[in-house]
Write a protein that holds these residues in place. Structure first.
Motif, short mmCIF file in Angstrom:
data_model
loop_
_atom_site.label_atom_id
_atom_site.label_comp_id
_atom_site.label_asym_id
_atom_site.label_seq_id
_atom_site.Cartn_x
_atom_site.Cartn_y
_atom_site.Cartn_z
N LYS A 39 0.89 -1.33 0.21
CA LYS A 39 0.02 0.12 0.02
C LYS A 39 0.91 1.17 0.18
CE LYS A 39 -3.98 2.22 2.32
NZ LYS A 39 -4.73 2.21 3.56
N ILE A 40 0.75 2.28 -0.84
CA ILE A 40 1.67 3.40 -1.00
C ILE A 40 1.02 4.35 0.04
CG2 ILE A 40 1.99 5.25 -2.58
CD1 ILE A 40 1.47 3.20 -4.80
N THR A 41 1.95 4.55 1.10
CA THR A 41 1.77 5.45 2.00
C THR A 41 3.26 5.93 2.44
OG1 THR A 41 1.98 4.25 3.85
CG2 THR A 41 -0.40 4.16 3.00
N LYS A 42 3.27 7.01 2.96
CA LYS A 42 4.48 7.78 3.30
C LYS A 42 5.28 6.87 4.30
CE LYS A 42 3.13 11.39 6.30
NZ LYS A 42 2.91 12.79 6.66
N GLU A 43 4.51 6.20 5.32
CA GLU A 43 4.63 5.52 6.29
C GLU A 43 5.30 4.14 5.77
OE1 GLU A 43 1.85 6.78 6.39
OE2 GLU A 43 2.15 8.36 7.77
N ASN A 44 4.84 3.41 4.95
CA ASN A 44 5.21 2.27 4.28
C ASN A 44 6.61 2.56 3.55
OD1 ASN A 44 3.41 0.77 5.38
ND2 ASN A 44 2.07 0.63 3.49
N ILE A 45 6.75 3.73 2.70
CA ILE A 45 7.90 4.22 1.88
C ILE A 45 9.04 4.36 2.82
CG2 ILE A 45 8.57 5.93 0.34
CD1 ILE A 45 5.85 5.79 -0.95
N LYS A 46 8.85 5.03 3.94
CA LYS A 46 9.82 5.39 4.84
C LYS A 46 10.32 4.19 5.23
CE LYS A 46 8.61 9.85 6.52
NZ LYS A 46 7.93 10.67 7.73
N LYS A 47 9.33 3.07 5.66
CA LYS A 47 10.17 1.75 6.39
C LYS A 47 10.79 1.08 5.25
CE LYS A 47 6.21 0.94 9.24
NZ LYS A 47 4.86 0.23 9.66
N ILE A 48 10.43 0.97 3.99
CA ILE A 48 11.35 0.40 3.01
C ILE A 48 12.57 1.09 2.74
CG2 ILE A 48 11.50 0.07 0.30
CD1 ILE A 48 8.50 -0.66 0.61
#
Length: 91
Positions: A72-81
């Motif tokens: 799921k594209i969220t800023k939180e998920n992207i930061k984690k990656i």
């Protein structure tokens, strides 16, 4: 030249759009003009969040990683990656 990884949202589209480009201001104009195939007829688009990198290659590399993971594209998920990558500078 800096590169940007960005998340766009539109009230006319349920899913956010993830992309990368070197000139963020021009790119959002292109999305809203309908010249980008994947976002055409789904706007108006607004920048929800963006990440800045040293160059466009880094932004594109992370975009590919994220799209391949199909998360799921969220800023939180992207930061984690980004934080989970072995070398945060990537190149």
């Amino acid at each position: 030249m800096k590169g940007y990884l960005y998340i766009l949202k539109s009230p006319n589209c349920k899913r956010p759009y993830l992309g990368s480009f070197s000139n963020l201001e021009n790119r959002i104009i292109e999305h809203n003009k309908g010249t980008t195939k994947s976002t055409k007829n789904k706007g108006p688009w607004n920048i929800d969040y963006y990440f800045e990198f040293d160059n466009l290659q880094k932004a594109k590399k992370i975009e590919t990683i994220i799209k391949n993971k199909k998360i799921k594209i969220t800023k939180e998920n992207i930061k984690k990656i980004i934080e989970s990558l072995p070398n945060k500078t990537l190149l």
